[in-house]
Design a protein around this motif. Structure first.
Motif, PDB file in Angstrom:
ATOM      1  N   LYS A 162      10.178  -4.886   6.358  1.00 47.20           N
ATOM      2  CA  LYS A 162      11.134  -3.923   6.898  1.00 47.20           C
ATOM      3  C   LYS A 162      11.395  -2.774   5.933  1.00 47.20           C
ATOM      4  N   THR A 163      11.212  -3.008   4.655  1.00 47.60           N
ATOM      5  CA  THR A 163      11.404  -1.962   3.654  1.00 47.60           C
ATOM      6  C   THR A 163      10.209  -1.968   2.705  1.00 47.60           C
ATOM      7  N   PRO A 164       9.897  -0.833   2.083  1.00 47.46           N
ATOM      8  CA  PRO A 164       8.687  -0.753   1.265  1.00 47.46           C
ATOM      9  C   PRO A 164       8.792  -1.478  -0.071  1.00 47.46           C
ATOM     10  N   ASP A 165       9.998  -1.920  -0.461  1.00 43.64           N
ATOM     11  CA  ASP A 165      10.168  -2.585  -1.741  1.00 43.64           C
ATOM     12  C   ASP A 165       9.974  -4.100  -1.675  1.00 43.64           C
TER      13      ASP A 165
ATOM     14  N   ASN B 186       3.596  -1.987   4.952  1.00 45.84           N
ATOM     15  CA  ASN B 186       3.157  -3.161   4.203  1.00 45.84           C
ATOM     16  C   ASN B 186       3.295  -4.400   5.088  1.00 45.84           C
ATOM     17  N   ALA B 187       2.224  -5.167   5.185  1.00 48.37           N
ATOM     18  CA  ALA B 187       2.212  -6.286   6.128  1.00 48.37           C
ATOM     19  C   ALA B 187       1.114  -7.267   5.744  1.00 48.37           C
ATOM     20  N   TYR B 188       1.121  -8.413   6.410  1.00 48.20           N
ATOM     21  CA  TYR B 188      -0.015  -9.333   6.315  1.00 48.20           C
ATOM     22  C   TYR B 188      -0.045 -10.214   7.546  1.00 48.20           C
TER      23      TYR B 188
ATOM     24  N   PHE C 270      11.047  -9.607   6.903  1.00 45.28           N
ATOM     25  CA  PHE C 270       9.867  -9.292   7.700  1.00 45.28           C
ATOM     26  C   PHE C 270      10.193  -9.310   9.195  1.00 45.28           C
ATOM     27  N   LEU C 271       9.581  -8.398   9.929  1.00 50.11           N
ATOM     28  CA  LEU C 271       9.553  -8.431  11.385  1.00 50.11           C
ATOM     29  C   LEU C 271       8.231  -9.072  11.799  1.00 50.11           C
TER      30      LEU C 271
ATOM     31  N   HIS D  22       0.833  -1.214   0.000  1.00 50.81           N
ATOM     32  CA  HIS D  22       0.000   0.000   0.000  1.00 50.81           C
ATOM     33  C   HIS D  22       0.866   1.262   0.000  1.00 50.81           C
ATOM     34  N   ASN D  23       1.963   1.222  -0.712  1.00 47.92           N
ATOM     35  CA  ASN D  23       2.854   2.377  -0.753  1.00 47.92           C
ATOM     36  C   ASN D  23       2.168   3.622  -1.303  1.00 47.92           C
TER      37      ASN D  23
END
Length: 350
Positions: A96-99, A69-71, A152-153, A57-58
Motif C-alpha cells: 500500500k505504501t512504497p516504504d 511494489n508487489a509479489y 498489502f492489498l 522497484h521504487n
C-alpha cells in the motif's frame, strides 16, 4: 435523487498492468526492460509481481511512471500434500505504501519448489517467522489477513488456470480484487477468462474489485505485434487525481477503476434509480446481478455507446422474487474485447 458517480468524474485515467513478471523470477525481461515495454504501450503503472520474493522497484518510478511494489504469493497443492492434484492458489500482494519492505507467510519448502538460491532468499526481508503452509480456503484467509496487517492489498489470480472450484474461493475474505481475465493464460492455454467465477463471488456477497491482467512473462515474444506477446492484453484503467503511489493505491481501494481488454468505460453513475454507463463503441452491454436477473442491450454492429438499467425489478419481465444485493456490468465489442466494472452493492442506491 443526486447523481452518484461510481467512477469519479474528475481526475485522469491511468492504464495499469497489475500482474507482470521479470527475470527476477520466471519472466524474460529485466525490470527496466519491462518498464520500457509497457511505457511504449501507453501504460503509466506497472505492478511488479515476481514470484515468491518481494523486491521493491521504487527506483523505476518517475514523473510519468509508477512502479507498484508487489509479489505473487502461491500455495501449490502438490507442494504441501503428497499425491495431491495440481491445483493451486496464486495471490498478488500489493504494498500500500512504497516504504513497505517485508514479505509475509513464507514457507521454507518454497525454496526447493521455486528453485531459489541462498543468495535470492537472502535478498528478502521477512515480517514474521516462516510458516508451514496448508492447502485450504481457511489457510488462505489467514494469509490474506496477515498480508493486510502488514500493509498489502490482495488480488486473487487466474482461478481457471489454477484449477480452482467455487468452494476454494467464495469464502475468501478481505480481497481487494478478483482477476477476471489473465492474458497469458488465455492466449497460451485458453484458460484465462473467469466472468462466471467473478459472479460467484457476487452471489456469495463478496463485492470485490475486478481486474484484467497480463501476467506478463514475455516467454515467447516481447514484440507487441506477435500473437504470443503476453503484454498489453489485459489491464486496469484507474481514475485518480495524480500519478503517485498514494493516489493510485487509494483509487484501487475505493474501486475507482474498471478492467479492460480494449473497450473503454467513459462514465458510470446512478441517477434517479437508474444505472448509466457510457462506453467506446460496443455491440452488447450486460447488467449482471447475484440472482438470475440479467439484462442486455445489444445491437448488430458496434454502434452501442451507452446503456441505462433500472435498479428496480421490472415486474412484467421478472415476475418472481429476485431481490439482489449487487451488480456488475460487462461491455463487449464485435472484436471480442471487453470492459468490466467492479461489483457494486445496491444498498443506498435505490
Amino acid at each position: 435523487m443526486a447523481k452518484t458517480h461510481l467512477i469519479p468524474p474528475t481526475g485522469k485515467f491511468y492504464k495499469a498492468a497489475m500482474h507482470a513478471h521479470t527475470n527476477l523470477s520466471d519472466g524474460k525481461l529485466t525490470p527496466q526492460q519491462l518498464k520500457d515495454l509497457y511505457r511504449s504501450l501507453g501504460y503509466s503503472v506497472v505492478a511488479f509481481t515476481d514470484h515468491v520474493r518481494f523486491l521493491r522497484h521504487n527506483d523505476l518510478t518517475d514523473a510519468e511512471f509508477l512502479a507498484i511494489n508487489a509479489y505473487e504469493f502461491a500455495v501449490a497443492h502438490e507442494m504441501v500434500e503428497d499425491n495431491a492434484r495440481d491445483d493451486c492458489y496464486h495471490l498478488n500482494f500489493y504494498a500500500k505504501t512504497p516504504d513497505i519492505d517485508k514479505q509475509v507467510m513464507f514457507d521454507e519448502r518454497e525454496i526447493d519448489w521455486w528453485g531459489l538460491t541462498a543468495e535470492q532468499v537472502a535478498e528478502c526481508q521477512f515480517a514474521d517467522e516462516w510458516v508451514r503452509a496448508e492447502y485450504s480456503p481457511e489457510y488462505i484467509n489467514k494469509v490474506i489477513k496477515k498480508a493486510g496487517e502488514h500493509g498489502f492489498l490482495v488480488c486473487y489470480n487466474h482461478p481457471v488456470w489454477s484449477k480452482q472450484k467455487e468452494p476454494d474461493f467464495v469464502t475468501l475474505e478481505g480481497l481487494l480484487a478478483f482477476e477476471i481475465y489473465n492474458h497469458d493464460a488465455q492466449i497460451m492455454e485458453g484458460n484465462g477468462f473467469a466472468p462466471h467465477m467473478y459472479t460467484s463471488m457476487l452471489e456469495a456477497g463478496k463485492m470485490v474489485g475486478c481486474f484484467a491482467a497480463d501476467d506478463c512473462h514475455c516467454g515467447k515474444s516481447n514484440d507487441p505485434s506477435s500473437p504470443y506477446c503476453d503484454a498489453g492484453g489485459g489491464y486496469v484503467m484507474i481514475k485518480a487525481e495524480e500519478l503517485n503511489y498514494s493516489a493510485i493505491m487509494g483509487a484501487l481501494e475505493r474501486k475507482e477503476y474498471y478492467a479492460s481488454t480494449g473497450v473503454e468505460i467513459k462514465e458510470l453513475y446512478v441517477e434517479d434509480g437508474k444505472v448509466h454507463i457510457h462506453t467506446s463503441p460496443c455491440t452488447q452491454i450486460t447488467f449482471i446481478t447475484d440472482t438470475r436477473r440479467r439484462e442486455s442491450v445489444r445491437v448488430n454492429d458496434n454502434g452501442l455507446t451507452e446503456a441505462v438499467f433500472s435498479l428496480e425489478l421490472i415486474e412484467d419481465k421478472w415476475p418472481y422474487n429476485l431481490d439482489y444485493k449487487g451488480f456488475w456490468i460487462m461491455c463487449e465489442d464485435n472484436s471480442g474485447k471487453f470492459a468490466a466494472t467492479c461489483a457494486v452493492p445496491v444498498e443506498g442506491l435505490r
